[in-house]
Design an enzyme around this catalytic site. Structure first.
Site, short mmCIF file in Angstrom:
data_model
loop_
_atom_site.label_atom_id
_atom_site.label_comp_id
_atom_site.label_asym_id
_atom_site.label_seq_id
_atom_site.Cartn_x
_atom_site.Cartn_y
_atom_site.Cartn_z
N ASP A 1 1.10 -1.27 -0.02
CA ASP A 1 0.03 -0.05 -0.05
C ASP A 1 0.84 1.28 0.10
O ASP A 1 1.86 1.31 0.78
CB ASP A 1 -0.94 0.01 1.23
CG ASP A 1 -1.97 1.02 1.32
OD1 ASP A 1 -2.91 0.91 0.52
OD2 ASP A 1 -1.97 1.82 2.23
N GLU B 1 1.87 -0.54 -5.01
CA GLU B 1 0.64 0.44 -5.33
C GLU B 1 1.66 1.77 -5.42
O GLU B 1 1.75 2.47 -4.42
CB GLU B 1 -0.26 0.69 -4.24
CG GLU B 1 -1.35 1.62 -4.91
CD GLU B 1 -1.99 2.43 -3.38
OE1 GLU B 1 -3.09 2.78 -3.90
OE2 GLU B 1 -1.43 2.49 -2.57
C1 NOJ Z 1 -4.38 2.99 -0.99
C2 NOJ Z 1 -5.66 2.23 -0.30
O1 NOJ Z 1 -5.98 1.06 -1.54
C3 NOJ Z 1 -6.69 2.88 -0.06
O2 NOJ Z 1 -7.88 2.15 0.19
C4 NOJ Z 1 -6.18 3.44 1.32
O3 NOJ Z 1 -7.16 4.28 1.64
C5 NOJ Z 1 -5.01 4.14 1.21
N1 NOJ Z 1 -4.11 3.77 0.46
C6 NOJ Z 1 -4.38 4.46 2.55
O4 NOJ Z 1 -3.91 3.58 2.97
#
Ligand code: NOJ
Length: 535
Positions: free
Chosen positions: A206, A279
């Site tokens: 993440d 990500e």
């Molecule tokens: C990306 C995640 O996919 C999302 O759902 C989240 O709110 C943010 N990162 C913060 O962790």
């Protein structure tokens, strides 16, 4: 066809949002035993792996991305034994398992944060986060805005009367971690090993581009614009978004790469093919390749298709440049049409176009991510504001509706909401009209979206995987995009009228019933796609 590539190179990875998949105990929220009992659905779809969004101990202020104990299962989802059973069952069904790791921030309920706020300014406990004094006028240390709206700083007053601000790029309940602090790095190593020892095959990382911060006390020249860009404001042009992203002082800094080199050494110390996907929202897009260099991670998400218009020329640009860019570092591409953070593909483009796009994308080399419910053609649900839970909705005082519409639970069976998802009342209401989308309604209908995905994944596994590169034929100028790959010619018509294409071969799969191949002519209606076996 036997592929010698690692399992993840051309895998189809099915994203499960645990809260919304299947509820086994009637509390209205999906859970781990619910997932375990429904893994056959994923297997019958033909996926190779699952990625589980967070199920860790969490006050759930941001759908579990606010982690209070990264090595514990939240009781709402079950316990560690349930996680073990899930992994075991998945492996029996030949599904690899990826779990989320959330290294940019913890929940404010994590023991470290509780310790930090009860310790003095400058203490070792505070140094695990980004605590700073206010400016002399009492305002936050800089002007950064949270991605969920409002300031990226919240002030904490301690019993000794002192006050400091802490940084949170997301909700105020998600304090950012300070990756220059040794404790942080070693705790995450422990977390990675913990889940690997339990049997998982890898991780989705993440906010992978966010761990290193620079110039933390310096204001940004356009904090509002930057925050909109980071939230994927759909009104913004991609150039504008790109420029703003490139200027973010807390994203895509050099410091993140040392972290992933270190993680890679951990992954490689296991005697199985462990992988991680980052990500990372970066700009220019070529910077994404830095995350998948030989000694770093294996995959980085490409999010272009989550925001791309249904336009052949545009799609050509983003697909061909992505493939070209990743070829340079010898990393596989990744494709995603939906996830839990963006409006679903069926809502963005409509049912017909989204089926066509899916069929086209599933023929591409690389790895495809499918978000639970995408295979059912689910649109976003319309929700009443009183049902919303996304912190973005609250922090923007309702200006943004947030992401809940894409997170509504899966409809499984039956005539009435909640369509077999739960014996209780689901955490977000499932629309009454969703009967036609349920797994059981679609199961035996050969023209259903579910069966389109099943057929596509089957052909993909047997005849596309390992087939190598694509050769572009039509590059979208007239609304038609096509390429040859292995045994197939693949077509996508994004225009508003039908196209007739002289073709030798047989129709292997069309995105809807109107796609026909007869007498050497492929008829491709508006917003449709086809796979034609040409060899
Ligand atoms: C990306 C995640 O996919 C999302 O759902 C989240 O709110 C943010 N990162 C913060 O962790």
């Amino acid at each position: 066809m036997i592929s010698e590539s690692p399992w993840w190179a051309e895998s189809v990875i099915y994203q499960i949002y645990p809260r919304s998949f299947f509820d086994s105990n009637g509390d209205g929220e999906g859970d781990l035993p619910g997932i375990t009992s429904h893994l056959e659905h994923v297997q019958s779809l033909g996926a190779d792996a699952i990625w589980l969004s967070p199920f860790y101990t969490s006050p759930n202020k941001d759908g579990g991305y606010d982690v209070a104990d990264p090595r514990g299962v939240d009781p709402r989802f079950g316990n560690l034994e349930d996680a073990r059973a899930l992994i075991k069952r998945a492996h029996q069904l030949e599904l690899r398992v990826l779990v989320d790791v959330v290294p940019n921030h913890f929940s404010d309920q994590h023991a470290w944060f509780t310790e930090a706020i009860s310790s003095k300014a400058g203490s070792a406990e505070r140094k695990r986060f980004h605590f700073y004094d206010a400016k002399s006028d009492g305002t936050p240390p800089n002007n950064w805005i949270s991605l969920f709206g409002g300031p990226a700083w919240t002030q904490i007053k301690t019993s000794d009367g002192t006050a400091q601000y802490y940084l949170h790029l997301f909700d105020s309940s998600q304090p950012d971690l300070n990756w220059e602090n040794e404790d942080v790095a070693s705790d995450f190593e422990k977390t990675l090993r913990f889940w690997l020892d339990l049997g998982v095959d890898g991780f989705r990382i993440d906010v992978a581009h966010g761990l290193a911060k620079e110039n933390i006390l310096i204001d940004h020249h356009d904090p509002e614009g930057l925050s909109n860009a980071l939230r994927l404001d759909f009104e913004m042009s991609s150039e504008e978004r790109g420029e703003l992203l490139a200027s973010a002082p807390f994203f895509d800094r050099e410091g993140v790469h040392a972290i992933y080199r270190n993680w890679r050494r951990i992954f490689d110390s296991y005697d199985r093919e462990v992988m991680a996907v980052a990500e990372a929202w970066v700009h220019p897009p070529a910077r994404a390749t830095r995350y998948v260099r030989g000694d770093e991670l294996q995959q980085v998400f490409n999010f272009d298709l989550l925001v791309a218009p249904f336009d052949a020329a545009f799609l050509f640009q983003c697909i061909s440049s992505t493939l070209e860019m990743l070829r340079q570092v010898d990393a596989p591409a990744t494709w995603a049409l939906s996830n839990h953070d963006t409006p679903r593909v069926a809502s963005r483009h409509g049912s017909k176009a989204s089926r066509a796009l899916a069929l086209f994308v599933l023929a591409l080399p690389g790895s495809c991510y499918i978000y639970n419910g995408q295979e059912l053609g689910l649109p976003d649900a319309q929700l009443a504001d009183s049902d919303r839970q996304d912190p973005a909705f609250f922090r923007t005082k309702g200006l943004q509706k947030g992401r809940d519409g894409a997170r509504v639970p899966m409809p499984w069976s039956g005539d009435k909401t909640p369509f077999g998802f739960s014996s209780g009342s689901p955490w977000l209401p499932i629309p009454n009209e969703w009967r036609e989308f349920s797994v059981s309604s679609q199961n035996t209908d050969p023209s259903s979206t579910l069966n389109l995905y099943r057929s596509a994944l089957k052909i993909r596994k047997n005849r596309f995987v390992g087939a190598g590169e694509i050769e572009w034929v039509d590059r979208g100028e007239t609304g038609l995009l096509s390429f040859a790959r292995g045994e197939f010619a693949v077509y996508l018509n994004t225009g508003t009228s039908a196209i007739e294409i002289p073709t030798v071969g047989t129709l292997a799969l069309g995105s809807d019933r109107e796609v026909k191949l007869a007498n050497g002519t492929l008829s491709l209606p508006a917003a449709s796609a086809a796979w034609v076996a040409i060899r």
